[in-house]
Design a protein around this motif. Structure first.
Motif, PDB file in Angstrom:
ATOM      1  N   THR A  79       0.953  -1.170  -0.065  1.00 52.29           N
ATOM      2  CA  THR A  79      -0.245  -0.220   0.065  1.00 52.29           C
ATOM      3  C   THR A  79       0.864   1.341   0.124  1.00 52.29           C
ATOM      4  O   THR A  79       1.799   1.235   0.644  1.00 52.29           O
ATOM      5  N   ALA A  80       0.240   2.308  -0.733  1.00 50.57           N
ATOM      6  CA  ALA A  80       1.059   3.775  -0.692  1.00 50.57           C
ATOM      7  C   ALA A  80      -0.008   4.661  -0.290  1.00 50.57           C
ATOM      8  O   ALA A  80      -0.822   5.161  -1.357  1.00 50.57           O
ATOM      9  N   PRO A  81      -0.135   5.313   0.781  1.00 54.44           N
ATOM     10  CA  PRO A  81      -1.155   6.462   0.973  1.00 54.44           C
ATOM     11  C   PRO A  81      -0.799   7.751  -0.099  1.00 54.44           C
ATOM     12  O   PRO A  81       0.425   7.825  -0.368  1.00 54.44           O
ATOM     13  N   CYS A  82      -1.909   8.512   0.068  1.00 48.76           N
ATOM     14  CA  CYS A  82      -1.437   9.865  -0.523  1.00 48.76           C
ATOM     15  C   CYS A  82      -0.444  10.530   0.114  1.00 48.76           C
ATOM     16  O   CYS A  82      -0.370  10.585   1.350  1.00 48.76           O
ATOM     17  N   LYS A  83       0.500  11.160  -0.571  1.00 46.35           N
ATOM     18  CA  LYS A  83       1.546  11.931   0.165  1.00 46.35           C
ATOM     19  C   LYS A  83       1.105  13.348   0.721  1.00 46.35           C
ATOM     20  O   LYS A  83       0.753  14.380  -0.008  1.00 46.35           O
ATOM     21  N   GLN A  84       1.395  13.365   1.966  1.00 45.98           N
ATOM     22  CA  GLN A  84       0.814  14.577   2.598  1.00 45.98           C
ATOM     23  C   GLN A  84       1.621  15.947   2.121  1.00 45.98           C
ATOM     24  O   GLN A  84       1.404  17.118   2.206  1.00 45.98           O
ATOM     25  N   PRO A 168       2.123  -4.326 -22.299  1.00 44.17           N
ATOM     26  CA  PRO A 168       1.422  -3.320 -23.190  1.00 44.17           C
ATOM     27  C   PRO A 168      -0.181  -3.061 -23.175  1.00 44.17           C
ATOM     28  O   PRO A 168      -0.557  -1.923 -23.602  1.00 44.17           O
ATOM     29  N   LEU A 169      -1.003  -4.086 -22.215  1.00 47.59           N
ATOM     30  CA  LEU A 169      -2.378  -3.652 -22.368  1.00 47.59           C
ATOM     31  C   LEU A 169      -2.657  -3.268 -20.781  1.00 47.59           C
ATOM     32  O   LEU A 169      -3.799  -3.366 -20.653  1.00 47.59           O
ATOM     33  N   SER A 170      -1.889  -2.670 -20.364  1.00 44.20           N
ATOM     34  CA  SER A 170      -2.283  -1.955 -18.970  1.00 44.20           C
ATOM     35  C   SER A 170      -2.487  -0.704 -18.957  1.00 44.20           C
ATOM     36  O   SER A 170      -1.737   0.044 -19.872  1.00 44.20           O
ATOM     37  N   PRO A 171      -3.265  -0.259 -17.938  1.00 46.20           N
ATOM     38  CA  PRO A 171      -3.286   1.354 -17.906  1.00 46.20           C
ATOM     39  C   PRO A 171      -1.879   2.245 -17.248  1.00 46.20           C
ATOM     40  O   PRO A 171      -1.864   3.357 -17.382  1.00 46.20           O
ATOM     41  N   GLY A 172      -1.237   1.455 -16.584  1.00 40.22           N
ATOM     42  CA  GLY A 172       0.114   1.623 -16.027  1.00 40.22           C
ATOM     43  C   GLY A 172       0.404   1.149 -14.916  1.00 40.22           C
ATOM     44  O   GLY A 172      -0.345  -0.093 -14.607  1.00 40.22           O
ATOM     45  N   LEU A 173       1.067   1.842 -13.851  1.00 34.51           N
ATOM     46  CA  LEU A 173       1.294   1.042 -12.519  1.00 34.51           C
ATOM     47  C   LEU A 173       0.372   1.541 -11.317  1.00 34.51           C
ATOM     48  O   LEU A 173       0.393   2.974 -11.461  1.00 34.51           O
ATOM     49  N   GLU A 192      -5.972   6.190  -4.601  1.00 34.88           N
ATOM     50  CA  GLU A 192      -5.275   5.494  -5.894  1.00 34.88           C
ATOM     51  C   GLU A 192      -4.515   6.261  -6.764  1.00 34.88           C
ATOM     52  O   GLU A 192      -4.731   7.522  -6.867  1.00 34.88           O
ATOM     53  N   GLU A 193      -3.112   5.594  -6.966  1.00 39.54           N
ATOM     54  CA  GLU A 193      -2.466   6.575  -7.586  1.00 39.54           C
ATOM     55  C   GLU A 193      -2.008   5.678  -8.866  1.00 39.54           C
ATOM     56  O   GLU A 193      -1.609   4.554  -8.835  1.00 39.54           O
ATOM     57  N   MET A 194      -1.936   6.543 -10.115  1.00 40.66           N
ATOM     58  CA  MET A 194      -1.637   6.005 -11.429  1.00 40.66           C
ATOM     59  C   MET A 194      -0.221   6.431 -12.037  1.00 40.66           C
ATOM     60  O   MET A 194      -0.275   7.575 -12.053  1.00 40.66           O
ATOM     61  N   GLY A 195       0.476   5.620 -11.931  1.00 43.88           N
ATOM     62  CA  GLY A 195       1.792   6.062 -13.110  1.00 43.88           C
ATOM     63  C   GLY A 195       1.708   5.262 -14.381  1.00 43.88           C
ATOM     64  O   GLY A 195       1.638   4.219 -14.453  1.00 43.88           O
ATOM     65  N   ALA A 196       1.779   6.219 -15.386  1.00 40.26           N
ATOM     66  CA  ALA A 196       1.941   5.832 -16.549  1.00 40.26           C
ATOM     67  C   ALA A 196       2.663   6.755 -17.578  1.00 40.26           C
ATOM     68  O   ALA A 196       2.609   6.651 -18.748  1.00 40.26           O
ATOM     69  N   GLY A 197       3.587   7.392 -17.108  1.00 43.57           N
ATOM     70  CA  GLY A 197       4.673   8.257 -17.691  1.00 43.57           C
ATOM     71  C   GLY A 197       3.827   9.343 -18.670  1.00 43.57           C
ATOM     72  O   GLY A 197       2.793   9.894 -17.846  1.00 43.57           O
ATOM     73  N   ILE A 198       4.384   9.793 -19.637  1.00 42.49           N
ATOM     74  CA  ILE A 198       3.626  11.020 -20.298  1.00 42.49           C
ATOM     75  C   ILE A 198       2.346  10.772 -20.717  1.00 42.49           C
ATOM     76  O   ILE A 198       1.492  11.729 -20.633  1.00 42.49           O
TER      77      ILE A 198
END
Length: 200
Positions: A79-84, A168-173, A192-198
């Protein structure tokens, strides 16, 4: 000789006052602790909410990432909470944006996210989920001599071309926080945090 019973009586009164004062002090401290703690840590310390958490995770992942092109979800296994530090993640900012959020829900969210925990693949999703660990992360990082803190994952340091070659067929991390609930388990708060580059 008559002074001794008087001294003894005064001593007993003094001990009684000290005991009463101590009991009041303990009651006061206990009341303050209960006011500042969450319902889950006091009233229901052993209540298992893992099924409810799994249902919340499954719902938000499916609802937020419903594009037809997607075939797999890549979810961080801790888990990774929202960064204060982010101005939109502060306590006042969250509470001002979510006007129907109960104080006990927010308090429970903060308590449950005091530390990162392992997530298991117990989701019920429309597409399969792959759990992504910190041990996998170094192969996707841009080469650097700097020490990289893996919590939270530094999105700008990830080589997204390599990530999408693998998935290749994922929305990101996807990273998820613990879920905060109210005492009735009818309101939940999760990040929820989504990492997907540009392309994110």
């Amino acid at each position: 000789m008559k002074k001794f019973p008087l001294i003894k009586a005064l001593s007993l009164v003094l001990v009684g006052v000290l005991l009463a004062g101590g009991a009041l002090a303990i009651r006061h401290v206990r009341g303050r602790l209960q006011a500042s703690s969450t319902w889950r840590s006091l009233e229901h310390p052993f209540r298992d909410t893992s099924a409810e958490e799994s249902a919340v995770y499954s719902t938000i992942i499916d609802k937020l990432h419903h594009e037809d092109r997607l075939r797999v979800f890549v979810v961080r296994d801790h888990t990774a909470p929202c960064k204060q530090a982010d101005n939109w993640c502060g306590d006042k900012e969250i509470q001002s944006r979510l006007i129907n959020l109960k104080p006990e829900t927010f308090s429970d969210y903060a308590t449950q996210n005091a530390e990162s925990i392992a997530l298991s693949d117990t989701f019920s999703l429309q597409r399969p989920a792959i759990m992504f660990s910190n041990q996998q992360l170094p192969e996707f990082l841009v080469r650097t001599n700097l020490h990289v803190n893996l919590t939270p994952i530094p999105s700008r340091k990830i080589y997204w071309g390599k990530f999408y070659d693998r998935y290749p067929l994922s929305p990101g991390l996807i990273s998820l926080s613990r879920v905060g609930f109210d005492s009735q388990i009818d309101q939940a708060l999760v990040y929820e945090e989504m990492g997907a580059g540009i392309s994110c």
